[in-house]
Design a protein around this motif. Structure first.
Motif, PDB file in Angstrom:
ATOM      1  N   GLN A   1      49.647  31.583  44.662  1.00 50.83           N
ATOM      2  CA  GLN A   1      48.973  30.535  44.083  1.00 50.83           C
ATOM      3  C   GLN A   1      49.618  30.074  42.795  1.00 50.83           C
ATOM      4  OE1 GLN A   1      44.550  32.240  44.239  1.00 50.83           O
ATOM      5  NE2 GLN A   1      45.788  34.075  44.150  1.00 50.83           N
ATOM      6  N   ALA A   2      49.556  28.754  42.786  1.00 49.82           N
ATOM      7  CA  ALA A   2      49.908  27.986  41.598  1.00 49.82           C
ATOM      8  C   ALA A   2      48.900  28.094  40.224  1.00 49.82           C
ATOM      9  CB  ALA A   2      50.104  26.519  41.595  1.00 49.82           C
ATOM     10  N   THR A   3      49.428  28.737  39.347  1.00 50.26           N
ATOM     11  CA  THR A   3      48.465  29.265  38.081  1.00 50.26           C
ATOM     12  C   THR A   3      49.232  29.345  36.901  1.00 50.26           C
ATOM     13  OG1 THR A   3      46.847  30.636  37.190  1.00 50.26           O
ATOM     14  CG2 THR A   3      48.692  31.859  38.275  1.00 50.26           C
ATOM     15  N   ALA A   4      48.724  29.718  35.913  1.00 52.69           N
ATOM     16  CA  ALA A   4      49.407  29.768  34.452  1.00 52.69           C
ATOM     17  C   ALA A   4      49.475  31.223  34.154  1.00 52.69           C
ATOM     18  CB  ALA A   4      48.772  28.840  33.428  1.00 52.69           C
ATOM     19  N   ARG A   5      50.712  31.378  33.356  1.00 55.62           N
ATOM     20  CA  ARG A   5      50.690  32.773  32.650  1.00 55.62           C
ATOM     21  C   ARG A   5      50.086  32.929  31.338  1.00 55.62           C
ATOM     22  NH1 ARG A   5      55.731  35.188  34.677  1.00 55.62           N
ATOM     23  NH2 ARG A   5      56.756  33.852  35.986  1.00 55.62           N
ATOM     24  N   TYR A   6      49.996  34.086  30.769  1.00 55.80           N
ATOM     25  CA  TYR A   6      49.048  34.202  29.436  1.00 55.80           C
ATOM     26  C   TYR A   6      49.726  33.610  28.446  1.00 55.80           C
ATOM     27  CZ  TYR A   6      46.563  38.259  31.631  1.00 55.80           C
ATOM     28  OH  TYR A   6      45.746  38.978  32.242  1.00 55.80           O
ATOM     29  N   GLY A   7      51.033  33.051  28.413  1.00 58.51           N
ATOM     30  CA  GLY A   7      51.559  32.231  27.434  1.00 58.51           C
ATOM     31  C   GLY A   7      51.426  30.950  27.568  1.00 58.51           C
ATOM     32  N   GLY A   8      50.751  30.440  28.685  1.00 58.25           N
ATOM     33  CA  GLY A   8      50.424  28.884  29.035  1.00 58.25           C
ATOM     34  C   GLY A   8      51.301  28.297  29.859  1.00 58.25           C
ATOM     35  N   GLU A   9      52.585  28.927  30.078  1.00 53.90           N
ATOM     36  CA  GLU A   9      53.701  28.404  31.168  1.00 53.90           C
ATOM     37  C   GLU A   9      53.174  28.361  32.427  1.00 53.90           C
ATOM     38  OE1 GLU A   9      55.447  31.033  27.884  1.00 53.90           O
ATOM     39  OE2 GLU A   9      54.041  31.327  29.737  1.00 53.90           O
ATOM     40  N   GLU A  10      53.203  27.374  33.269  1.00 51.77           N
ATOM     41  CA  GLU A  10      52.949  27.312  34.798  1.00 51.77           C
ATOM     42  C   GLU A  10      53.915  28.139  35.624  1.00 51.77           C
ATOM     43  OE1 GLU A  10      52.808  23.339  36.118  1.00 51.77           O
ATOM     44  OE2 GLU A  10      51.292  22.806  34.728  1.00 51.77           O
ATOM     45  N   GLY A  11      53.244  28.744  36.572  1.00 53.30           N
ATOM     46  CA  GLY A  11      53.991  29.537  37.514  1.00 53.30           C
ATOM     47  C   GLY A  11      53.326  29.914  38.633  1.00 53.30           C
TER      48      GLY A  11
ATOM     49  N   PHE B   1      50.528  37.290  34.540  1.00 47.95           N
ATOM     50  CA  PHE B   1      49.655  36.406  35.088  1.00 47.95           C
ATOM     51  C   PHE B   1      47.912  36.981  34.748  1.00 47.95           C
ATOM     52  CE2 PHE B   1      53.317  35.175  37.175  1.00 47.95           C
ATOM     53  CZ  PHE B   1      53.213  33.779  37.123  1.00 47.95           C
ATOM     54  N   PRO B   2      47.237  36.005  34.277  1.00 45.55           N
ATOM     55  CA  PRO B   2      45.756  36.385  34.504  1.00 45.55           C
ATOM     56  C   PRO B   2      45.638  35.877  35.955  1.00 45.55           C
ATOM     57  CG  PRO B   2      45.710  34.473  33.364  1.00 45.55           C
ATOM     58  CD  PRO B   2      47.283  34.912  33.767  1.00 45.55           C
ATOM     59  N   ARG B   3      45.207  37.019  36.882  1.00 40.13           N
ATOM     60  CA  ARG B   3      44.916  36.433  38.402  1.00 40.13           C
ATOM     61  C   ARG B   3      43.639  35.692  38.426  1.00 40.13           C
ATOM     62  NH1 ARG B   3      44.205  42.459  40.425  1.00 40.13           N
ATOM     63  NH2 ARG B   3      43.266  42.818  38.251  1.00 40.13           N
ATOM     64  N   PRO B   4      43.787  34.623  39.328  1.00 40.55           N
ATOM     65  CA  PRO B   4      42.886  33.597  39.379  1.00 40.55           C
ATOM     66  C   PRO B   4      41.422  34.092  39.906  1.00 40.55           C
ATOM     67  CG  PRO B   4      44.779  32.824  40.336  1.00 40.55           C
ATOM     68  CD  PRO B   4      45.133  34.301  39.961  1.00 40.55           C
ATOM     69  N   SER B   5      40.476  34.175  39.288  1.00 38.01           N
ATOM     70  CA  SER B   5      39.103  34.465  39.478  1.00 38.01           C
ATOM     71  C   SER B   5      38.739  35.783  39.335  1.00 38.01           C
ATOM     72  CB  SER B   5      38.618  34.054  41.100  1.00 38.01           C
ATOM     73  OG  SER B   5      38.295  32.546  41.160  1.00 38.01           O
ATOM     74  N   HIS B   6      39.763  36.593  38.619  1.00 40.29           N
ATOM     75  CA  HIS B   6      39.671  38.051  38.583  1.00 40.29           C
ATOM     76  C   HIS B   6      39.062  38.018  36.911  1.00 40.29           C
ATOM     77  CE1 HIS B   6      40.252  41.998  39.385  1.00 40.29           C
ATOM     78  NE2 HIS B   6      40.739  41.751  40.424  1.00 40.29           N
TER      79      HIS B   6
ATOM     80  N   PRO C   1      34.364  36.113  47.905  1.00 39.14           N
ATOM     81  CA  PRO C   1      35.623  36.411  48.740  1.00 39.14           C
ATOM     82  C   PRO C   1      36.639  37.485  47.426  1.00 39.14           C
ATOM     83  CG  PRO C   1      35.501  34.326  49.003  1.00 39.14           C
ATOM     84  CD  PRO C   1      34.372  34.522  48.094  1.00 39.14           C
ATOM     85  N   PRO C   2      37.033  38.353  48.002  1.00 35.53           N
ATOM     86  CA  PRO C   2      38.072  39.128  46.800  1.00 35.53           C
ATOM     87  C   PRO C   2      38.732  38.321  46.442  1.00 35.53           C
ATOM     88  CG  PRO C   2      37.491  40.664  48.741  1.00 35.53           C
ATOM     89  CD  PRO C   2      36.826  39.154  49.299  1.00 35.53           C
ATOM     90  N   ALA C   3      39.023  38.480  44.847  1.00 43.07           N
ATOM     91  CA  ALA C   3      40.017  37.589  44.151  1.00 43.07           C
ATOM     92  C   ALA C   3      41.284  38.011  44.512  1.00 43.07           C
ATOM     93  CB  ALA C   3      39.369  37.699  42.547  1.00 43.07           C
ATOM     94  N   THR C   4      41.908  38.910  44.494  1.00 41.47           N
ATOM     95  CA  THR C   4      43.261  39.246  44.524  1.00 41.47           C
ATOM     96  C   THR C   4      43.464  38.894  46.235  1.00 41.47           C
ATOM     97  OG1 THR C   4      43.205  40.740  42.906  1.00 41.47           O
ATOM     98  CG2 THR C   4      44.997  40.633  44.387  1.00 41.47           C
ATOM     99  N   ILE C   5      44.329  38.106  46.323  1.00 41.04           N
ATOM    100  CA  ILE C   5      45.028  37.667  47.606  1.00 41.04           C
ATOM    101  C   ILE C   5      46.583  37.648  47.715  1.00 41.04           C
ATOM    102  CG2 ILE C   5      42.819  36.434  48.444  1.00 41.04           C
ATOM    103  CD1 ILE C   5      44.419  33.789  47.983  1.00 41.04           C
TER     104      ILE C   5
END
Length: 426
Positions: A332-342, A104-109, A324-328
């Motif tokens: 968090q619903a987000t996407a993987r590097y391959g584009g799949e939701e996770g 995962f690309p971490r949100p806001s990181h 706020p620090p990005a890693t919490i």
């Protein structure tokens, strides 16, 4: 790149979970007494694991000088300094394939942007975007501060002035900018690092504000969330004349320095944004002759010690905003590097709010800016001193201004020719 400064040049190296982090400092004046004991106090203030309000990562952050000194004296050659990373946990971030976080690309990181920029990224922590990188800055600043203290008695003090919606000096109808609040003006005259640290771990030198800010951080920490805040800094005894118009104005280099820090999102100097809400008749800083020194100074300091991009001898003060620090720890619903939701539930050890530990880092960057600007100005003055004297044709005499601040011949108040240096005289 990874180098800051023109005359006093600091290059940092290292990632958040590599073997060591540190810096190389070039341009250090020879003959300066400096040892690890001069540098370690700020390193200790910056280190993780200080309290329940910070990351539990346990690092001693013990600095080692590798070169550039002998018998505790600088040689004028590059100084290398190193801090070993002892509490490394790359597996928390997917290193070695032991965690799902690396997919995962971490949100806001910075994971996504680093990968897009370089085609590769550090799998552990934030790599170069981690606050671990700032160790080299703080170490280099220990040298700069020692010189500035010995040569000009420069004093640089920062403190936490806000966490979330809790502010030490909230704006009011009468004082839309803290630059005019008597309590603030009194504080920047007297505040010390010892005073700030007496309010550890929050580092806000006001009991009521410190209690509110601490409670706010604890609430977000316990909810596995994070919160941002602000750090205010004052530079006292800064020499007059520092700053290089037009593109390297002193406030511009300070802004560059502060916004180069991880998690920063805003910078304001002097009256800042609040100063935009008052008329010029209120905002202007009139001059008068100081009876103690016989020199001109300003009655007020809405300019924050800098006019036309050049220091004027008054206190320089500014405020830096940290997100706020990005890693919490929340899912968090987000996407993987391959584009799949996770769904990402981040692991690792992170500050719920960075501002208490950012205090010495802000001080460090301020000292690097002042040191670099001072070396540039001293060089200019040295070159000028080798020329024939101009016999009163320059400085205040160019405008017919005597020590009294009036026209030396007629007694009339001197008028500035060709406009000012802050957007006037266009």
């Amino acid at each position: 790149m990874s180098t800051f400064g023109t005359h006093f040049r600091v290059t940092t190296y290292g990632e958040s979970h590599c073997r060591s982090v540190g810096c190389i400092v070039d341009g250090v004046p020879p003959g300066l007494p400096i040892t690890e004991a001069d540098i370690q106090p700020q390193m200790t203030r910056r280190r993780p694991g200080q309290s329940a309000l910070t990351t539990p990562r346990n690092e001693k952050d013990k600095v080692e000088i590798q070169s550039g000194t002998e018998f505790g004296i600088t040689l004028g050659t590059p100084i290398a300094m190193m801090v070993r990373n002892e509490d490394q946990r790359p597996h928390d971030y997917g290193g070695g394939g032991k965690s799902d976080m690396d997919s995962f690309p971490r949100p806001s990181h910075a994971d996504f942007t680093y990968l897009e920029k370089y085609g590769v990224k550090a799998s552990s922590g934030g790599g170069r975007s981690s606050a671990r990188e700032t160790i080299g800055r703080v170490a280099a600043a220990g040298i700069a501060e020692k010189y500035l203290t010995l040569s000009h008695s420069v004093s640089i003090v920062a403190w936490v002035s806000g966490v979330g919606s809790e502010h030490q000096f909230p704006p009011t109808a009468q004082h839309p900018t803290y630059a005019t609040q008597p309590e603030f003006l009194s504080l920047i005259d007297t505040v010390t690092r010892e005073k700030v640290d007496s309010f550890a771990p929050i580092r806000c030198p006001d009991s009521a504000s410190a209690a509110r800010m601490t409670k706010t951080i604890e609430q977000f920490r316990d909810a596995h969330d994070s919160i941002g805040g602000t750090v205010t800094c004052v530079i006292r005894n800064c020499p007059i004349g520092l700053g290089e118009p037009c593109f390297d104005k002193l406030e511009a280099t300070l802004a560059h320095a502060m916004l180069s820090l991880p998690a920063t999102k805003g910078f304001e100097i002097g009256s800042g944004f609040g100063g935009c809400e008052v008329p010029g008749s209120t905002h202007n800083d009139p001059f008068f002759v100081d009876p103690t020194t016989g020199k001109l100074r300003t009655r007020t300091n809405n300019s924050g010690g800098i006019q036309g991009g050049i220091s004027n001898g008054a206190h320089i003060y500014f405020r830096v905003a940290f997100k706020p620090p990005a890693t919490i720890g929340q899912q968090q619903a987000t996407a993987r590097y391959g584009g799949e939701e996770g769904v990402l539930e981040a692991k690792g050890r992170h500050d719920p709010c960075v501002v208490p530990r950012a205090v010495p880092i802000v001080e460090a960057m301020a000292s690097l800016v002042v040191m670099d600007a001072l070396m540039g100005q001293v060089s200019r003055e040295g070159m000028r001193s080798r020329l024939p004297a101009l016999e009163g044709k320059m400085s205040g005499m160019m405008l017919g201004v005597g020590e009294s601040g009036t026209n030396a011949n007629s007694g009339d108040v001197a008028r500035v020719v060709n406009g000012g240096g802050d957007g006037e005289g266009k």
